[in-house]
Motif scaffolding. Sequence first.
Motif, PDB file in Angstrom:
ATOM      1  N   ARG A   1      29.418  -1.377  18.204  1.00 16.40           N
ATOM      2  CA  ARG A   1      29.357  -0.061  17.594  1.00 16.40           C
ATOM      3  C   ARG A   1      30.739   0.539  17.383  1.00 16.40           C
ATOM      4  NH1 ARG A   1      24.379   3.116  20.345  1.00 16.40           N
ATOM      5  NH2 ARG A   1      25.265   4.709  19.001  1.00 16.40           N
TER       6      ARG A   1
ATOM      7  N   SER B   1      21.347   9.203  14.794  1.00 18.08           N
ATOM      8  CA  SER B   1      21.073   7.780  15.030  1.00 18.08           C
ATOM      9  C   SER B   1      19.630   7.429  14.667  1.00 18.08           C
ATOM     10  CB  SER B   1      21.340   7.423  16.491  1.00 18.08           C
ATOM     11  OG  SER B   1      22.705   7.560  16.811  1.00 18.08           O
TER      12      SER B   1
ATOM     13  N   CYS C   1      28.468   0.469  23.295  1.00 15.41           N
ATOM     14  CA  CYS C   1      29.236   1.657  22.930  1.00 15.41           C
ATOM     15  C   CYS C   1      30.678   1.295  22.614  1.00 15.41           C
ATOM     16  CB  CYS C   1      29.194   2.679  24.068  1.00 15.41           C
ATOM     17  SG  CYS C   1      30.074   4.220  23.697  1.00 15.41           S
TER      18      CYS C   1
ATOM     19  N   LEU D   1      33.645  -0.952  14.209  1.00 16.56           N
ATOM     20  CA  LEU D   1      32.338  -1.537  13.907  1.00 16.56           C
ATOM     21  C   LEU D   1      32.504  -2.977  13.429  1.00 16.56           C
ATOM     22  CD1 LEU D   1      29.263  -1.358  13.367  1.00 16.56           C
ATOM     23  CD2 LEU D   1      29.828  -0.367  11.130  1.00 16.56           C
TER      24      LEU D   1
ATOM     25  N   ASP E   1      26.840   2.597  12.288  1.00 15.91           N
ATOM     26  CA  ASP E   1      26.271   1.751  13.343  1.00 15.91           C
ATOM     27  C   ASP E   1      24.813   1.408  13.047  1.00 15.91           C
ATOM     28  OD1 ASP E   1      28.668   1.898  14.710  1.00 15.91           O
ATOM     29  OD2 ASP E   1      27.963   3.355  16.184  1.00 15.91           O
TER      30      ASP E   1
END
Length: 315
Positions: free
Chosen positions: A253, A81, A271, A228, A189
């Motif tokens: 996400r 990430s 999330c 997404l 994401d």
Amino acid sequence: MNAPPNGADKTTEAARIISAAFGVLARHWTLPQADVGPVEPGFTPLTALFGAEPFLAAMLARQQAGTPGLDAKGAAAFFISEYSNLLGILAAVPFLSHGLVPDLSAANCALSAQLPPGEAPRVRLRLLNAAGVTDRVPAEAEACFSLVDHEGLRDALSHALEAHMAPLIDSLHARTDLPRRAMWRLVGDAVAMRFLEAGQRLGCEATAKEDVMAVLMRPGSPLANRQLHFFDVEIVDDAPPREVLARRTFRARGGCCRFYTAPGGSLCTSCVLVKPEDRRQRIEARMRAELGLPPAPQESFSPLTPASRHQGGDA
């Protein structure tokens, strides 16, 4: 009539155009620094770095130091990430500002990173060759880059992101057993979030959202996932005439950073594992608090979790 540029002239002009795009990046964001040039002391080609055990061990340990008790899979998710956030803005700005996709493949990149504890990181990504594709038609651009239509530009960026991240994902999968699919979702994401941010900063939010979704949802791409997406949240005045007080776009996400697996961890607001209505209510609550408004009557959930402090965990 001017003579057509030779190979050296094309390379110089290509480097100038890419550097101009990176200049836009530097005016708005401090990380990453980016340029074009040869491998110099302090830089390591990504093809070597992404497979180097000392580098991987150091990056995973860095994530675990910040979140004690985080397991190896969680550390890999955090690192993917973090790194994808840097790559995402590096990809978004040239695309949106110059209609340009430089060659971002790992084979064409080198990295210099200093990550002193307690200090701001210093990260420089260097393109070794000035190459890429564009959908802009000025003569100088056409002479330096492959000319494509806008759909071709989107496809080129999708392939470039894959070519950059695949070696790192393969190495982290081999080391931690975190599924490749989970990591590709986290890459998507991050790229989506940075395109949204760049679009807002550069005044082209609607275009940025449309472009990045096309890039990430290319059929057959490992980046594609159905969860997404972007969504809007409005805050309406409780009193007549019920005016809209605030409206913001957020990214829902498609992946999970695994913060909930760490001691004291929980699910992030945005999330993929959070129910959409709960996610919306939590975001509305935060927006209302920022506006100094009382909570909405329907709010009946626990306060926002510490996950929102993690860079990948916010909406």
